[in-house]
Design an enzyme around this catalytic site. Structure first.
Site, PDB file in Angstrom:
ATOM      1  CE1 TYR A 113      -3.060  -3.232   0.299  1.00  0.00           C
ATOM      2  CE2 TYR A 113      -3.356  -2.604   2.614  1.00  0.00           C
ATOM      3  CZ  TYR A 113      -3.277  -3.408   1.396  1.00  0.00           C
ATOM      4  OH  TYR A 113      -4.600  -4.320   1.460  1.00  0.00           O
ATOM      5  CG  HIS A 140      -0.991  -8.853  -0.732  1.00  0.00           C
ATOM      6  ND1 HIS A 140      -0.720  -7.510  -0.330  1.00  0.00           N
ATOM      7  CD2 HIS A 140      -2.584  -8.507  -0.724  1.00  0.00           C
ATOM      8  CE1 HIS A 140      -1.571  -6.605  -0.241  1.00  0.00           C
ATOM      9  NE2 HIS A 140      -2.773  -7.280  -0.852  1.00  0.00           N
ATOM     10  CB  SER A 146     -13.693  -4.861  -0.592  1.00  0.00           C
ATOM     11  OG  SER A 146     -12.450  -4.406  -1.150  1.00  0.00           O
ATOM     12  NE  ARG A 183     -12.275  -3.425  -5.023  1.00  0.00           N
ATOM     13  CZ  ARG A 183     -12.516  -4.601  -4.732  1.00  0.00           C
ATOM     14  NH1 ARG A 183     -13.926  -4.965  -4.589  1.00  0.00           N
ATOM     15  NH2 ARG A 183     -11.731  -5.684  -4.516  1.00  0.00           N
ATOM     16  CG  PHE A 224     -21.614  -0.127  -5.610  1.00  0.00           C
ATOM     17  CD1 PHE A 224     -22.053   0.929  -6.499  1.00  0.00           C
ATOM     18  CD2 PHE A 224     -22.766  -0.933  -5.456  1.00  0.00           C
ATOM     19  CE1 PHE A 224     -23.226   0.886  -7.374  1.00  0.00           C
ATOM     20  CE2 PHE A 224     -23.844  -1.169  -6.082  1.00  0.00           C
ATOM     21  CZ  PHE A 224     -24.174  -0.056  -7.203  1.00  0.00           C
TER      22      PHE A 224
HETATM   23  N1  LIG Z   1      -5.867  -8.474   1.250  1.00  0.00           N
HETATM   24  C1  LIG Z   1      -6.346  -7.855  -0.055  1.00  0.00           C
HETATM   25  O1  LIG Z   1      -6.047  -8.311  -1.079  1.00  0.00           O
HETATM   26  C2  LIG Z   1      -6.964  -6.777   0.239  1.00  0.00           C
HETATM   27  C3  LIG Z   1      -7.701  -5.993  -1.008  1.00  0.00           C
HETATM   28  C4  LIG Z   1      -8.401  -4.860  -0.821  1.00  0.00           C
HETATM   29  C5  LIG Z   1      -8.729  -4.280   0.520  1.00  0.00           C
HETATM   30  N2  LIG Z   1      -7.997  -4.866   1.354  1.00  0.00           N
HETATM   31  C6  LIG Z   1      -8.061  -4.352   2.920  1.00  0.00           C
HETATM   32  O2  LIG Z   1      -9.293  -4.166   3.005  1.00  0.00           O
HETATM   33  C7  LIG Z   1      -9.654  -2.484   3.580  1.00  0.00           C
HETATM   34  C8  LIG Z   1     -11.115  -2.044   3.052  1.00  0.00           C
HETATM   35  O3  LIG Z   1     -11.186  -2.383   1.648  1.00  0.00           O
HETATM   36  P1  LIG Z   1     -11.638  -1.272   0.579  1.00  0.00           P
HETATM   37  O4  LIG Z   1     -11.068   0.076   0.744  1.00  0.00           O
HETATM   38  O5  LIG Z   1     -11.457  -1.862  -0.769  1.00  0.00           O
HETATM   39  O6  LIG Z   1     -13.244  -1.497   0.669  1.00  0.00           O
HETATM   40  P2  LIG Z   1     -14.383  -0.962   1.388  1.00  0.00           P
HETATM   41  O7  LIG Z   1     -13.861  -0.837   2.953  1.00  0.00           O
HETATM   42  O8  LIG Z   1     -15.443  -1.887   1.080  1.00  0.00           O
HETATM   43  O9  LIG Z   1     -14.779   0.478   1.014  1.00  0.00           O
HETATM   44  C9  LIG Z   1     -14.130   1.539   1.293  1.00  0.00           C
HETATM   45  C10 LIG Z   1     -14.556   2.822   0.441  1.00  0.00           C
HETATM   46  O10 LIG Z   1     -15.880   2.910   0.706  1.00  0.00           O
HETATM   47  C11 LIG Z   1     -15.852   4.335   1.231  1.00  0.00           C
HETATM   48  N3  LIG Z   1     -16.657   4.198   2.666  1.00  0.00           N
HETATM   49  C12 LIG Z   1     -16.475   3.784   3.590  1.00  0.00           C
HETATM   50  N4  LIG Z   1     -17.408   3.766   4.638  1.00  0.00           N
HETATM   51  C13 LIG Z   1     -18.275   4.512   3.998  1.00  0.00           C
HETATM   52  C14 LIG Z   1     -19.615   4.863   4.275  1.00  0.00           C
HETATM   53  N5  LIG Z   1     -20.216   4.581   5.564  1.00  0.00           N
HETATM   54  N6  LIG Z   1     -20.585   5.439   3.337  1.00  0.00           N
HETATM   55  C15 LIG Z   1     -20.098   5.814   2.391  1.00  0.00           C
HETATM   56  N7  LIG Z   1     -18.717   5.392   1.595  1.00  0.00           N
HETATM   57  C16 LIG Z   1     -18.046   4.792   2.633  1.00  0.00           C
HETATM   58  C17 LIG Z   1     -14.684   4.802   1.494  1.00  0.00           C
HETATM   59  O11 LIG Z   1     -14.427   6.228   1.204  1.00  0.00           O
HETATM   60  P3  LIG Z   1     -14.179   7.302   2.161  1.00  0.00           P
HETATM   61  O12 LIG Z   1     -12.805   7.396   2.452  1.00  0.00           O
HETATM   62  O13 LIG Z   1     -14.574   8.617   1.111  1.00  0.00           O
HETATM   63  O14 LIG Z   1     -15.094   7.248   3.222  1.00  0.00           O
HETATM   64  C18 LIG Z   1     -13.882   3.783   0.435  1.00  0.00           C
HETATM   65  O15 LIG Z   1     -13.229   4.523  -0.728  1.00  0.00           O
HETATM   66  C19 LIG Z   1      -8.592  -2.025   2.878  1.00  0.00           C
HETATM   67  O16 LIG Z   1      -8.163  -0.625   3.605  1.00  0.00           O
HETATM   68  C20 LIG Z   1      -7.384  -2.900   3.165  1.00  0.00           C
HETATM   69  O17 LIG Z   1      -6.768  -2.756   4.426  1.00  0.00           O
HETATM   70  C21 LIG Z   1      -7.107  -5.954   1.356  1.00  0.00           C
END
Ligand SMILES: NC(=O)c1ccc[n+]([C@@H]2O[C@H](COP(=O)([O-])OP(=O)(O)OC[C@H]3O[C@@H](n4cnc5c(N)ncnc54)[C@H](OP(=O)(O)O)[C@@H]3O)[C@@H](O)[C@H]2O)c1
Length: 328
Positions: free
Chosen positions: A57, A123, A202, A206, A208
């Site tokens: 990251y 990962h 996610s 992400r 949505f």
């Molecule tokens: N192991 C892997 O391969 C892998 C892959 C992807 C992710 N991850 C981990 O999982 C974590 C989360 O995943 P992600 O970022 O892909 O997805 P997520 O948590 O499903 O979505 C995050 C996104 O949603 C928005 N958001 C969060 N809360 C919200 C709410 N209450 N209302 C509206 N929008 C909201 C955030 O924007 P704002 O910042 O504008 O709130 C951000 O852009 C990552 O940070 C990472 O640590 C791991």
């Protein structure tokens, strides 16, 4: 905040973790470090004790932010990070050779300002390096005290079993949410059988599944990877609105927000599942943490299953090379 134990061997963590990736990577403009540090400390003040980062990251910067934020509270939190890409860059391909794992760990310990990594994930499964070598290397790192628990991310059931036979796996981190339920067919029974905790990444699709995006939403800056995500193309955002309508119906009934339903549903699936939503905004952190108060009984879960089984989800969850590295 309630806590959960990640499987039989894993650590006790807050029921919701904090996914730190988006603070500076793949989710739009990077936050200023001081603001990100403040947000992570606010999360801790609200009871969050589980923080997820990775060498990739940035690369590297996210671990530095997490290290800066958590150094004063190090012994009160669980830090998870990941190795597995050449020079920490997914675009260069995978690299889980033992010498690389060791180097990543030594450098991550510096960036995280700690003497141990609580959960070290691979990962992605690396087809060039036998899983027994990967697990064997992590086993040595555990014996040396540099790592506490072994984790895998997006690993298939056979890889999990192979790794587990060499070094017991504490946690599997894979995508899991109302619109990506494949783990129910591929790995959930395996991790349950082996007593491995499941970290759902996610969980908000992400962003949505919070119901705040439609076909007009724009993803700003080169850093926002969602631009190239097929499921989040403008066309598919429009086509997938029935998913949001279905979530909003439940949200209305439960007097909750769509984001709280998406996260709360994961918490209700199994007591050893821990979602790790990410956000850059304090008010959304508060909203997301509120998911732990939403309750679902069996009838609710059955009804959600029934509604979702009638919906078509449009678009793959990953594109290009990334798609070949995840469980289909
Ligand atoms: N192991 C892997 O391969 C892998 C892959 C992807 C992710 N991850 C981990 O999982 C974590 C989360 O995943 P992600 O970022 O892909 O997805 P997520 O948590 O499903 O979505 C995050 C996104 O949603 C928005 N958001 C969060 N809360 C919200 C709410 N209450 N209302 C509206 N929008 C909201 C955030 O924007 P704002 O910042 O504008 O709130 C951000 O852009 C990552 O940070 C990472 O640590 C791991």
């Amino acid at each position: 905040m309630q806590t959960r134990k990640l499987g039989q061997r894993g650590p006790e963590v807050s029921a919701l973790g904090f996914g730190c990736m988006g603070l500076n990577f793949h989710r739009g403009n990077a936050m200023r470090t001081e603001d990100a540090v403040e947000l992570l400390r606010a999360a801790f003040d609200r009871g969050v004790t589980f923080f997820d980062t990775a060498e990739a990251y940035g690369p590297f910067t996210n671990e530095e932010i997490v290290g800066a934020a958590l150094a004063p509270i190090r012994d009160e939190v669980v830090i998870a990070t990941k190795f597995g890409f050449k020079d920490g860059r997914p675009d260069l391909g995978m690299d889980s050779r033992p010498e690389r794992i060791r180097r990543v760990v030594d450098e991550a310990l510096q960036r995280l300002r700690t003497d141990r990594i609580d959960i070290l994930y691979q990962h992605r499964v690396d087809p060039q390096v036998p899983m027994t070598d990967v697990a064997g290397t992590v086993k040595e790192l555990i014996a040396e005290g540099k790592v506490v628990h072994f984790g895998l991310s997006e690993a298939d059931a056979d890889s999990i079993r192979e790794a587990h036979s060499v070094q017991p796996v504490s946690a599997l981190q894979s995508e899991y949410s109302l619109w990506w339920r494949r783990p129910e067919e591929t790995v959930l029974s395996t991790v349950e059988e082996l007593g491995i905790g499941f970290v759902a990444y996610s969980p908000l699709g992400r962003g949505f599944l919070s119901g705040t995006m439609d076909e007009k939403t724009s993803f700003d800056g080169d850093n926002d990877h969602r631009k190239s995500n097929p499921r989040l193309s403008a066309e598919n955002r429009a086509a997938n609105q029935p998913v949001i309508d279905a979530i909003q119906l439940v949200a209305k009934e439960k007097n909750a927000t769509a984001a709280q339903i998406a996260i709360g549903w994961l918490l209700a699936r199994k007591p050893w599942i821990v979602p790790i939503p990410g956000t850059t905004k304090l008010h959304r952190l508060d909203e997301n943490l509120g998911a732990s108060s939403v309750t679902f009984d069996e009838e609710d879960l059955d009804r959600i299953d029934e509604v979702f089984s009638g919906l078509t989800i449009h678009g793959d969850r990953y594109s290009g090379a990334s798609a070949s590295r995840v469980v289909r």
